[in-house]
Each structure stands twice: as C-alpha cells, then as structure tokens.
Design a protein around this motif. Structure first.
Motif, mmCIF file in Angstrom:
data_model
loop_
_atom_site.group_PDB
_atom_site.id
_atom_site.type_symbol
_atom_site.label_atom_id
_atom_site.label_comp_id
_atom_site.label_asym_id
_atom_site.label_seq_id
_atom_site.Cartn_x
_atom_site.Cartn_y
_atom_site.Cartn_z
ATOM 1 N N GLY A 12 0.827 -1.200 0.000
ATOM 2 C CA GLY A 12 0.000 0.000 0.000
ATOM 3 C C GLY A 12 0.857 1.244 0.000
ATOM 4 N N GLN A 13 0.518 2.197 -0.866
ATOM 5 C CA GLN A 13 1.232 3.465 -0.911
ATOM 6 C C GLN A 13 0.261 4.589 -0.600
ATOM 7 O OE1 GLN A 13 3.176 2.961 -4.925
ATOM 8 N NE2 GLN A 13 4.961 3.682 -3.806
ATOM 9 N N GLU A 40 5.303 10.465 1.542
ATOM 10 C CA GLU A 40 4.816 9.200 0.978
ATOM 11 C C GLU A 40 5.187 8.054 1.906
ATOM 12 O OE1 GLU A 40 3.781 8.417 -2.915
ATOM 13 O OE2 GLU A 40 5.384 6.965 -3.195
ATOM 14 N N PHE A 41 4.202 7.216 2.199
ATOM 15 C CA PHE A 41 4.396 5.983 2.948
ATOM 16 C C PHE A 41 4.261 4.798 1.987
ATOM 17 C CE2 PHE A 41 2.807 7.282 7.488
ATOM 18 C CZ PHE A 41 3.878 8.147 7.600
ATOM 19 N N ASP A 70 -2.852 -0.009 6.438
ATOM 20 C CA ASP A 70 -3.503 0.927 5.530
ATOM 21 C C ASP A 70 -2.762 2.261 5.541
ATOM 22 O OD1 ASP A 70 -5.501 2.072 3.843
ATOM 23 O OD2 ASP A 70 -6.352 3.043 5.614
ATOM 24 N N PRO A 71 -2.191 2.682 4.414
ATOM 25 C CA PRO A 71 -1.404 3.917 4.397
ATOM 26 C C PRO A 71 -2.232 5.165 4.674
ATOM 27 C CG PRO A 71 -1.653 3.029 2.175
ATOM 28 C CD PRO A 71 -2.156 1.997 3.106
ATOM 29 N N GLU A 72 -3.494 5.188 4.218
ATOM 30 C CA GLU A 72 -4.319 6.373 4.479
ATOM 31 C C GLU A 72 -4.571 6.538 5.973
ATOM 32 O OE1 GLU A 72 -7.861 6.282 2.116
ATOM 33 O OE2 GLU A 72 -6.765 5.732 0.296
ATOM 34 N N GLN A 87 -6.926 10.031 -1.571
ATOM 35 C CA GLN A 87 -7.905 8.972 -1.356
ATOM 36 C C GLN A 87 -7.976 7.987 -2.518
ATOM 37 O OE1 GLN A 87 -9.735 8.900 1.698
ATOM 38 N NE2 GLN A 87 -8.130 10.414 2.113
ATOM 39 N N SER A 88 -7.171 8.238 -3.533
ATOM 40 C CA SER A 88 -7.167 7.358 -4.701
ATOM 41 C C SER A 88 -5.806 7.481 -5.376
ATOM 42 C CB SER A 88 -8.270 7.747 -5.680
ATOM 43 O OG SER A 88 -8.010 9.040 -6.227
ATOM 44 N N GLU A 89 -5.551 6.586 -6.327
ATOM 45 C CA GLU A 89 -4.292 6.651 -7.073
ATOM 46 C C GLU A 89 -4.245 7.926 -7.903
ATOM 47 O OE1 GLU A 89 -0.535 5.790 -8.548
ATOM 48 O OE2 GLU A 89 -1.639 5.021 -6.794
#
Length: 472
Positions: free
Chosen positions: A222-223, A287-288, A295-297, A320-322
C-alpha cells in the motif's frame, strides 16, 4: 597532456574495425545540455551495440590520444555530457545498448545495459512484481549508465538510498579498452578495492559503464501520499522525526515545498491543480509505502492528528485514490519545470546536515538579499538533507539581466553551505560547471588522491577531460 581531435584519419581507422552504422555524425541533441550553459562539439559520434565495440573505441582512442565524452540521456545539469572546447572529441553514446539482460526475481536483482532508460528498468522490475526505486524527474529519458556515473539521487533516497546504494556490480570498459567483468550479484564480497564504487559517481572520467547489476525491492502493498502545511522548516524537520517514529522505514519520501515554487507553478502552469489557496509558505509532501495488512491512508491520518496536536502541521490533504496520489506528485514534479520557465540566475544543488537546514535557509536568504532583491525557491528532498536552493530575478525581469551576478550569487550560497559543513553538489555531480567549486571547497588530501587515481587509470587523460577535475 596533449590530446588530438577525432579527425577523418581516426574515423577511417575506426571504420575499418567496427560494423557499419556504429560511427555517425553527431546530431544537435548530442551537443546540448538542459540549462543551455554550454554548447558541445564532437568530431565523431559512436553508437556501439556491444561491450566489445566499446572496448575497440576506447582502445583506439587511447592509442591516438583522442578525447572521449561518454553520453547517456543528456539530462545532466552540470555540463558533464558536453565538451565545449579543446580538441573535438569522440562522443560515445550508449543509446543502442538498452537490453535488460536478466531479472532474478527471487534475488531481487536486475541486469540492465547502460543505455536502458530508467523508466524502462522500472517497468521491467514492475513486470516481475518488484520495485526499482530510483525515481527522478528525468526518468523518461535518463539512462542507467548516466544515473550511475553521476550517482543520481531523486525522491526515494530517504528509504532506498541513491544510485550507488542500488548497485551490486558493474561491467565497464577502462580507458585502455580493457573490459572489467564485474557484474556480481553478491551482496557480500570483500575482495579488495571496490572498483564499482570508484566508477559510480566518476562522471565518465575513469571509464565507461556498459551494464549494471541493480537491486530490486518488494513492491509496497500500500502506498499513501499526503501534503501537509507546516509553519516553517523547523516544524517540517520535527514532522519528519515524528513520521519516522510512527512508520519507521516505511517513509519513502519527504519533500519540502516553498510558497515561491507554488507561485511559479500557478504563473506558468495554471493547469496543475493546487490543493491550497492561497499557497502556504511551507508544506511537505510525504509518501508511505507499507506492507500488507497496514492501511497507508489510516497511517497518514494518524500522523496528521499527532502532528496537529504537537503544533507541527496546520492543514493537510491525504490522497484517497491513485489519481489523487498522482496529482500530488504532479505538483512536486512540475516545480522544476516552472523554475526553468521563469529562468534562474543561479541554481544550487546543495546538502547540509538536516538539523542545520532551518538556520541555513535563514542565513541563505540574508546572504542573497545582501546582493539584491531576488526571489528564492528553496525546495527538495528534506528527508536526506538535499535542497534545491535556486535564485531568480525580481518579477518582471529576466535571468539574462543578471548574468553578471551569477558568480557572486553562487559563491555566496556555496560559501555558506561550506560553513555549515555541507556539500555544493548533493546529487547533480561536479561536471564542468563545478570544477572550480571542487578546488575551492574540496579537501586537499582528497583532491590529491583523486588526481592520483585519474593518472593511474587514465594516464593519457582521454576520458571526459575537464569534467570533475580540471584538464591539465
């Protein structure tokens, strides 16, 4: 050292030894560099397809004492890929050596030829469900050989290191034409001097890299990406520490952005969406990259809550999205494009110890203000201490109006960097542009050792003369 140009007699000699199509006349693109500071020259262009052909080219150039300028993607920012004066050189381009020779997925290793474009290496790794983490603005045209020759950095150095940290072994041709078969995939090999790390960062002055064994990493499950506004650089550094306390090595990137860069962006590229209005004075792009199960968010939301409670972050946007993630990165990646459109008087790729960054920025602004009413865009890779500290003319003026002041501005900034124990070249290299800086700020013992190494490996001085070390 007396060198001779790549003349018709030399070209005829090479033509008899090499297949048709290797030797050509240089195109304008081979004689230019992105900042327009230098105009190159070349008596002959060579586009080899094999390491054996590179060997022949260097052997013959060394025997005839013809200078050789290695050429990758031409994206270098310090003039190392062009030779503006002296005998017309042989320009040796690796653009036809583009093969991905092997991918060893279980070993996390990819073998790529030096002419492979960075984005293509990333794609080959992705096809094997792996990550090649070197990432920079010019990745669509920069080539792996050039990335290694300049020890390129980019946005992921904080987590993965620079090009040197991502290389296990090299295949290279020395100035004599001898081939070093050093494409080791080993992570432990203590068998004498490390020739690999000598060639990496040498900017083509000690030989020509023809292939590399590169480290891959697992793709983060997850990014997550976020843009937080902060009060000042000191708060940004405290936020970096907090992020690493919470997420450890999952912090992939941590970029500092100044208001001036966002204003340049709004002025030159209004189509690039900005999440805050008005633009904050300081913000950080984080950036994680997290393993499966995290969950990165959520992790970024928890970071923002903690940062807000500590008085470090004032506002924030979490992708919230790519598509939103890419939009935030597009903001950062277009800042250099905006800078180029505005036109810097003097651009500085510097690094200082991370804890000293706030004091450096304050004193840097004072030093530049003492020279004139200039605009400063200070931004970059805060997580590894690398800032792009660029000085621009006042609004309504052009950089050409201040060409006579470029040297004074650069000296003021680099003198201050030296005072703080920093480097005048964090990731762009020395090239031709900064040879004087190396002499001014470099340690005399190191410089003497560098000259001795150059003399030992390249006694005729054919390799990229005038780059890194001043030609003698």
């Amino acid at each position: 050292m007396t060198l001779t140009p790549a003349n018709p007699a030399f070209a005829a000699r090479l033509s008899a030894l090499l297949p048709e199509g290797v030797l050509r006349q240089p195109e304008p693109r081979h004689l230019e560099e992105p900042r327009g500071r230098y105009q190159g020259q070349a008596g002959l262009l060579a586009l080899p397809q094999t390491v054996e052909q590179v060997s022949t080219l260097l052997r013959e150039a060394n025997a005839a004492r013809v200078p050789v300028v290695p050429y990758g993607g031409g994206t270098g920012l310090v003039g190392g890929q062009v030779m503006p004066d002296g005998p017309a050189p042989l320009l040796l381009s690796l653009e036809r050596m583009t093969a991905i020779r092997a991918v060893h997925r279980q070993e996390n290793v990819i073998i790529a030829e030096a002419g492979a474009i960075l984005a293509d290496v990333q794609a080959a790794a992705q096809a094997a469900d792996r990550l090649f983490p070197l990432s920079l603005a010019a990745e669509g045209s920069a080539r792996i050989g050039g990335n290694l020759s300049t020890n390129a950095g980019g946005v992921n150095v904080l987590r993965y290191g620079n090009a040197r940290d991502l290389c296990l072994g090299l295949e290279a041709v020395l100035p004599t034409g001898e081939v070093w078969h050093g494409l080791s995939r080993l992570r432990k090999d203590n068998t004498g001097y490390d020739l690999k790390n000598l060639l990496i960062g040498a900017e083509g002055t000690l030989g020509v890299i023809t292939a590399a064994a590169l480290k891959l990493s697992p793709v983060p499950a997850g990014q997550g990406t976020a843009l937080f506004t902060v009060k000042d650089p000191e708060a940004a550094i405290a936020l970096l520490a907090l992020a690493r306390d919470q997420a450890g090595e999952a912090v992939s990137a941590f970029e500092l952005i100044h208001q001036q860069g966002l204003e340049f962006l709004a002025e030159t590229q209004p189509q690039v969406r900005q999440p805050f209005a008005p633009a904050p004075e300081w913000s950080v792009l984080i950036e994680f990259g997290l393993p499966r199960g995290l969950d990165p968010e959520t992790a970024l939301a928890e970071l923002f809550t903690a940062a807000e409670q500590a008085g470090l972050a004032e506002d924030g946007v979490i992708a919230q999205s790519e598509a939103q993630r890419q939009a935030l990165w597009s903001l950062r990646e277009h800042i250099p494009v905006a800078n180029k459109t505005i036109g810097a008087i003097s651009s500085h790729d510097i690094s200082v110890p991370i804890s000293e960054i706030p004091a450096f920025i304050e004193r840097g602004h004072e030093a530049v203000a003492a020279l004139g009413a200039f605009r400063i865009n200070c931004f970059g890779h805060l997580g590894d201490g690398n800032l792009h500290y660029n000085v621009f003319p006042p609004k309504g003026r052009k950089r050409e109006d201040y060409d006579h002041m470029r040297g004074a501005v650069k000296e003021a900034v680099h003198d201050l960097v030296h005072t703080f124990g920093g480097s005048f070249s964090a990731e762009h290299g020395v090239g031709r542009m900064k040879t004087g800086d190396l002499e001014r700020y470099g340690d005399p013992v190191k410089l003497a050792a560098m000259r001795a190494i150059k003399q030992a490996l390249d006694p005729n001085g054919i390799m990229n003369p005038g780059t890194v070390l001043r030609a003698v």
